[in-house]
Each structure stands twice: as C-alpha cells, then as structure tokens.
Design an enzyme around this catalytic site. Structure first.
Site, mmCIF file in Angstrom:
data_model
loop_
_atom_site.group_PDB
_atom_site.id
_atom_site.type_symbol
_atom_site.label_atom_id
_atom_site.label_comp_id
_atom_site.label_asym_id
_atom_site.label_seq_id
_atom_site.Cartn_x
_atom_site.Cartn_y
_atom_site.Cartn_z
ATOM 1 N N PRO A 89 0.824 -1.206 0.000
ATOM 2 C CG PRO A 89 -0.231 -1.181 2.085
ATOM 3 C CD PRO A 89 0.618 -2.011 1.196
ATOM 4 C CD GLU A 116 -0.815 -4.616 9.332
ATOM 5 O OE1 GLU A 116 -1.948 -5.140 9.382
ATOM 6 O OE2 GLU A 116 -0.598 -3.485 8.835
ATOM 7 N NE ARG A 158 -4.913 -4.215 -22.528
ATOM 8 C CZ ARG A 158 -4.754 -3.078 -23.225
ATOM 9 N NH1 ARG A 158 -3.754 -2.256 -22.942
ATOM 10 N NH2 ARG A 158 -5.586 -2.781 -24.212
ATOM 11 C CG ASP A 173 -4.952 0.614 -24.205
ATOM 12 O OD1 ASP A 173 -5.986 0.263 -24.794
ATOM 13 O OD2 ASP A 173 -4.093 -0.183 -23.804
HETATM 14 N N1 LIG Z 1 -4.404 -1.593 0.530
HETATM 15 C C1 LIG Z 1 -3.805 -1.740 -0.407
HETATM 16 C C2 LIG Z 1 -3.048 -1.965 -1.562
HETATM 17 C C3 LIG Z 1 -3.179 -1.231 -2.755
HETATM 18 N N2 LIG Z 1 -4.061 -0.209 -2.993
HETATM 19 N N3 LIG Z 1 -2.313 -1.707 -3.632
HETATM 20 N N4 LIG Z 1 -1.634 -2.732 -3.056
HETATM 21 C C4 LIG Z 1 -2.076 -2.920 -1.783
HETATM 22 C C5 LIG Z 1 -1.551 -3.916 -0.857
HETATM 23 C C6 LIG Z 1 -0.382 -4.589 -1.223
HETATM 24 C C7 LIG Z 1 0.194 -5.500 -0.375
HETATM 25 C C8 LIG Z 1 -0.412 -5.732 0.850
HETATM 26 C C9 LIG Z 1 -0.056 -6.541 1.943
HETATM 27 CL CL1 LIG Z 1 1.350 -7.472 2.067
HETATM 28 C C10 LIG Z 1 -1.021 -6.404 2.926
HETATM 29 N N5 LIG Z 1 -1.951 -5.541 2.450
HETATM 30 C C11 LIG Z 1 -3.140 -5.140 3.200
HETATM 31 C C12 LIG Z 1 -2.861 -3.830 3.878
HETATM 32 C C13 LIG Z 1 -3.657 -2.758 3.593
HETATM 33 C C14 LIG Z 1 -3.399 -1.543 4.214
HETATM 34 C C15 LIG Z 1 -2.348 -1.442 5.100
HETATM 35 N N6 LIG Z 1 -1.570 -2.496 5.351
HETATM 36 C C16 LIG Z 1 -1.821 -3.697 4.741
HETATM 37 C C17 LIG Z 1 -1.598 -5.099 1.207
HETATM 38 C C18 LIG Z 1 -2.181 -4.181 0.350
#
Ligand SMILES: N#Cc1c(N)n[nH]c1-c1ccc2c(Cl)cn(Cc3cccnc3)c2c1
Length: 247
Positions: A89, A116, A158, A173
């Site tokens: 994230p 996390e 793609r 696109d």
């Molecule tokens: N949310 C989002 C998000 C996005 N928008 N793109 N990618 C991700 C993403 C990618 C990898 C992980 C992993 Cl590992 C655990 N989580 C859940 C999380 C969500 C918020 C805070 N901490 C953990 C992921 C989320």
C-alpha cells in the site's frame, strides 16, 4: 516473458489461466510459475508470520520463508536476474508507463504478501543486487497483494507482442503515450443502429473518417473533463488545438 509469483494463496491466480493472459500462456508468450510460500516454512504449522518488533497491530511476514522461496526462484536461472515487484500500500503508483516498462523485462518476480507486509530485511537483501520495486495499485484498501499482482500482470501481459490481436487497441488505450495520451476513451457503439429507442450517433454511420476522429476526440475530452479533470489540467497545452479548447 517469464513471471514467477510467490504467495500463500496461489489459487488467487487461477484467472491467469483464462482469456487474454491464458491464451498468451498457451502460445508461449507468457510463462507463469506459481510458488506456495508455505512450502518454505518448515515448522509443523508452516508458519509464515509473527508479531511485529516494536509492537503494533497485525502480524508481519517472516523473512526466512521469503528468503528461501526467492532464492529457489533465482536458482532456476542463475545467469539472469528477475525484476522483483513487491505489492504494497505504500508503494509507488502502478501506471501505464510502469506497465510498459515491465513489458520490456524478460523476467518478473512478484511477491504478493498478506498481514502488514514482509519483514523489510527481505527487500534490503535482494535490493542490494537487483531491481526491487515496491508498487501499489490505487488509493483504496485491499486485504493483500494478490489482486494487485493480477492487475499488474493483465496490464503488462496485454502489451506483450502478439497478445492483443489488434495492435491499434494498445496504442489507443487511455493513458497510452500518443495522440490521445491521458484522455479517457469516449463512448463506443455497435449494431444494431437503434436499440430500445436509443440511436447510434449519426456521425459514426457517416463513413467520414476525419469527422469521426474529431467527434471521438471531442467525446474523449468531454469525458475526461467530467470524470478526470486533473488529467486535462496536466495535458501539455501545445497538445490541444483551437477546437479542443472550445470543448
Ligand atoms: N491496501 C492496499 C493496496 C493497494 N491499494 N495496492 N496494493 C495494496 C496492498 C499490497 C500488499 C499488501 C499486503 Cl502485504 C497487505 N496488504 C493489506 C494492507 C492494507 C493496508 C495497510 N496495510 C496492509 C496489502 C495491500
């Protein structure tokens, strides 16, 4: 292109067997390898997570299983190094430009995690010897990285030569560099010419390609102004002609 994915939910990637990406795999354009992270956790419960140092909510994915899993992938072709893509994230935004960059890579290794995230020493370990990108998709909260990997593989796959039947569709696109760069696509229509009282815009039946192109650009500008005004504001004013500015 070779793609390796390490995950505790390899079944998440069943969609890669169907449609565009599935066909690319059948034709040998894309070579996807899935790896179960838990195979690299050797305790009886195949544990891949633990409590975070310093306290705080949730669990963190342990470095040892990831290290063993990544080493095993790297060992399959010691002469080449993959680009490692870590969904997170807190990563850089995944964009069409990044998709195009990835489409030119011979080998991508995705490490979608849960909880996390992965112990940061894993990225430090591999980041010292190869490209490790921390990448996120969009500003919304997911439960893990698997969906982000599906999005990235579809966007990248793609673009690979031979995957899209019509080369024009990739070039035209939304967000693809070129004449309509960063404009949203306008409305599309097909037969019948009238459906439940709704008619296809006359111009599209005219056969006048110049006017059709103009109409389509106008509609793209209108839709972009309505749905993504920030994209319009970011456009180089030089790329807008006098007519565009009247829309
Ligand atoms: N949310 C989002 C998000 C996005 N928008 N793109 N990618 C991700 C993403 C990618 C990898 C992980 C992993 Cl590992 C655990 N989580 C859940 C999380 C969500 C918020 C805070 N901490 C953990 C992921 C989320």
């Amino acid at each position: 292109m070779r793609v390796d994915i390490i995950s505790i939910f390899p079944e998440y990637f069943a969609p890669l067997d169907v449609s565009l990406i599935g066909k690319a795999r059948e034709r040998g354009i894309l070579d996807v390898h899935l790896h179960q992270l838990r195979d690299r956790a050797h305790d009886v419960h195949r544990t891949v997570d633990d409590t975070p140092y310093g306290g705080g909510p949730g669990m963190v994915m342990k470095p040892e299983p990831w290290g063993e899993a990544i080493d095993a992938v790297l060992a399959t072709d010691p002469a080449v190094q993959p680009r490692i893509v870590v969904p997170t994230p807190s990563g850089v935004p995944f964009t069409q430009r990044l998709a195009m960059e990835y489409a030119s890579e011979p080998w991508l290794l995705f490490t979608p995690a849960r909880y996390e995230g992965i112990d940061s020493r894993v990225m430090a370990e591999y980041g010292s010897r190869m490209r490790v990108d921390e990448v996120g998709i969009g500003d919304y909260v997911l439960a893990g990285g698997e969906v982000a990997v599906l999005v990235m593989i579809e966007a990248v796959g793609r673009l690979l030569p031979g995957v899209l039947g019509n080369v024009r569709s990739a070039v035209d696109d939304s967000f693809a560099p070129g004449a309509m760069e960063n404009l949203l696509e306008g409305p599309v229509y097909t037969k019948p010419p009238e459906w439940r009282g709704h008619e296809v815009p006359e111009i599209l039946l005219s056969g006048h390609h110049g006017k059709i192109a103009r109409w389509r650009r106008d509609e793209a500008l209108r839709r972009t102004a309505k749905n993504r005004p920030e994209l319009l504001a970011a456009l180089d004013p030089e790329s807008l002609d006098k007519h565009d500015r009247q829309i």
